[in-house]
Write an enzyme that holds these catalytic residues in place. Structure first.
Site, PDB file in Angstrom:
ATOM      1  N   SER A 182       0.800  -1.225   0.000  1.00  0.00           N
ATOM      2  CA  SER A 182       0.000   0.000   0.000  1.00  0.00           C
ATOM      3  C   SER A 182       0.832   1.273   0.000  1.00  0.00           C
ATOM      4  CB  SER A 182      -0.942   0.005   1.201  1.00  0.00           C
ATOM      5  OG  SER A 182      -0.217  -0.152   2.395  1.00  0.00           O
ATOM      6  N   HIS A 210      -5.406  -3.661  -2.187  1.00  0.00           N
ATOM      7  CA  HIS A 210      -5.202  -2.655  -3.244  1.00  0.00           C
ATOM      8  C   HIS A 210      -5.234  -3.255  -4.640  1.00  0.00           C
ATOM      9  CE1 HIS A 210      -4.500   1.016  -0.966  1.00  0.00           C
ATOM     10  NE2 HIS A 210      -4.040   0.215  -0.030  1.00  0.00           N
ATOM     11  N   LYS A 241     -12.112   0.144  -1.034  1.00  0.00           N
ATOM     12  CA  LYS A 241     -11.240   0.940  -1.903  1.00  0.00           C
ATOM     13  C   LYS A 241     -11.868   0.991  -3.297  1.00  0.00           C
ATOM     14  CE  LYS A 241      -7.416  -0.452   1.063  1.00  0.00           C
ATOM     15  NZ  LYS A 241      -7.420   0.675   1.975  1.00  0.00           N
TER      16      LYS A 241
HETATM   17  C1  LIG Z   1      -2.790  -3.652   2.208  1.00  0.00           C
HETATM   18  C2  LIG Z   1      -4.025  -3.315   2.983  1.00  0.00           C
HETATM   19  N1  LIG Z   1      -4.687  -4.318   3.590  1.00  0.00           N
HETATM   20  C3  LIG Z   1      -5.814  -4.079   4.288  1.00  0.00           C
HETATM   21  C4  LIG Z   1      -6.311  -2.804   4.432  1.00  0.00           C
HETATM   22  C5  LIG Z   1      -7.548  -2.573   5.241  1.00  0.00           C
HETATM   23  O1  LIG Z   1      -8.652  -2.393   4.413  1.00  0.00           O
HETATM   24  P1  LIG Z   1      -9.918  -1.577   4.925  1.00  0.00           P
HETATM   25  O2  LIG Z   1      -9.662  -0.139   4.658  1.00  0.00           O
HETATM   26  O3  LIG Z   1     -11.049  -2.161   4.131  1.00  0.00           O
HETATM   27  O4  LIG Z   1     -10.038  -1.862   6.378  1.00  0.00           O
HETATM   28  C6  LIG Z   1      -5.669  -1.739   3.816  1.00  0.00           C
HETATM   29  C7  LIG Z   1      -6.224  -0.368   3.931  1.00  0.00           C
HETATM   30  O5  LIG Z   1      -5.700   0.553   4.408  1.00  0.00           O
HETATM   31  C8  LIG Z   1      -4.486  -1.994   3.086  1.00  0.00           C
HETATM   32  O6  LIG Z   1      -3.820  -0.999   2.509  1.00  0.00           O
END
Ligand SMILES: Cc1ncc(COP(=O)(O)O)c(C=O)c1O
Length: 393
Positions: A182, A210, A241
């Site tokens: 991310s 992502h 997202k």
């Molecule tokens: C790599 C990754 N996994 C999981 C998440 C968590 O997702 P959510 O925003 O749906 O809680 C994020 C979000 O920030 C992320 O970037």
């Protein structure tokens, strides 16, 4: 007089202020879109994960409104008591077909999906082998599981192999990577890690937060992108997202999903989504299947913007996705860059320690399908001006 037992927090905040790392929450006034009003200023928005512009897509909006009218605003309970509505099951059925797995369970967020799943499938007798840049929700899941945590350097498959080779035969182990990282926007070493998992008999897990809606056919994710269907035991995706709404899900075998129904703590102890959220996510699946041009536009925009930043001389790291970091090193400089960009009409968040390493602070940019070429060119011109002003380029 009562002494404030939380007084030390104010001291820590003062330290952040002195270091130039204190952030206030910027307020989006109105819709979350490619251009938005943020803190009363009209800006090109390069900070959201709204990859396909679905936060305001008419089909999602209408379906959410219709579900609210028909089904109300809340589910009223955790899933195992009375909070499983037919629309939750319909969403899971649709997601399983989309991901080509036997079953899916939806969680309240991607964070809950990762943390709830890792902590459910592992015990203190197990070992988890994890990329050093995996998401915080994976790290927290590992800690909650009380399994032994072995970290390998980012995408260093040889080191992962060394760790696995040193474990006793018969040891239960989970190998885990983000599909897209991310903060850097690069892809996990999926084909190599999947082969390693097969060689050493590991459970293989990929967090495709992502990649959902971005990689693979119709946005099916990195497992589809690398043609690894059937070789990854646990796939996590997010609905927060590219899907434009909220939630996370785990896709895998029927037994895995049934087990999570019984043991994943966010599933057992936290209320399920309102019907409007489930309806919007079902509509998002329809859009992914019927409007793939949105994904094409996202990638055209990503290529244009990334090559523009590189052409200006910024350090954009090793990104392979619509996430493009502008790496400046020092945390305070990243925050200054972000503030100056904002003052000139571009919203791109500064990111510093502890989210990234001390010397890898950056401004992170994410383009979406909703940006026009004019907006992206405007953003590049602002980056050029501010980058020179701060001596970054
Ligand atoms: C790599 C990754 N996994 C999981 C998440 C968590 O997702 P959510 O925003 O749906 O809680 C994020 C979000 O920030 C992320 O970037």
């Amino acid at each position: 007089m009562r002494r404030d037992p939380l007084g030390y927090l104010a001291a820590e905040l003062d330290t952040l202020r002195q270091q130039g790392l204190y952030r206030h929450l910027r307020i989006v006034d109105g819709e979350q879109k490619a251009t938005a009003t943020v803190d009363h200023r009209q800006v090109v928005n390069l900070s959201s994960n709204n990859y396909l512009g679905l936060t305001t897509h008419p089909r999602l909006r209408e379906r959410a409104i219709e579900a609210t009218r028909r089904l109300g605003v809340g589910s009223g309970s955790v899933r195992t008591i009375a909070g499983t509505m037919a629309i939750h099951v319909e969403l899971e059925r649709r997601l399983a077909a989309f991901k080509k797995t036997e079953a899916v369970v939806v969680f309240q967020s991607g964070f809950a999906a990762n943390a709830g799943t890792v902590s459910a499938v592992l015990t203190k007798d197990d070992v988890v082998v994890s990329d050093e840049l995996n998401h915080a929700s994976i790290i927290d899941g590992c800690r909650l599981s009380r399994a032994t945590i072995k970290i390998f350097p980012h995408k260093d498959v040889d080191r992962a192999r060394t760790v696995l080779a040193a474990l006793p035969a018969g040891q239960r182990k989970l190998l885990i990577t983000d599909g897209v990282f991310s903060m850097d926007g690069d892809l996990g070493a999926l084909p190599e890690l999947v082969a390693l998992a097969e060689e050493f008999g590991c459970i293989m897990m990929v967090d495709d937060a992502h990649a959902s809606g971005v990689f693979g056919r119709n946005g099916r994710g990195t497992i589809d992108h690398f043609e690894m269907h059937g070789r990854v035991d646990i796939q996590v995706g997010t609905l927060s997202k590219a899907f434009g709404a909220l939630g996370g899900y785990v896709a895998g075998s029927r037994a895995l999903i049934d087990f999570l129904y019984h043991r994943a703590r966010p599933f057992l102890f936290s209320t399920s989504h309102p019907p409007a959220v489930a309806a919007a996510c079902i509509a998002a699946l329809d859009v992914l299947e019927q409007e793939p041009h949105l994904i094409d536009r996202l990638w055209e925009n990503a290529r244009f913007f990334k090559s523009g930043l590189e052409g200006l001389g910024f350090n954009t790291g090793l990104s392979q996705s619509p996430i493009t970091p502008v790496i400046v090193g020092d945390g305070a400089l990243a925050m200054r860059l972000s503030d100056r960009l904002f003052a000139e009409g571009v919203f791109a968040q500064g990111i510093a320690f502890p989210t990234v390493a001390h010397d890898r602070a950056r401004v992170r940019t994410i383009v979406t399908a909703g940006h026009t070429r004019g907006e992206l060119q405007f953003a590049l011109d602002v980056f050029s001006k501010v980058g020179r002003e701060l001596g970054i380029i």
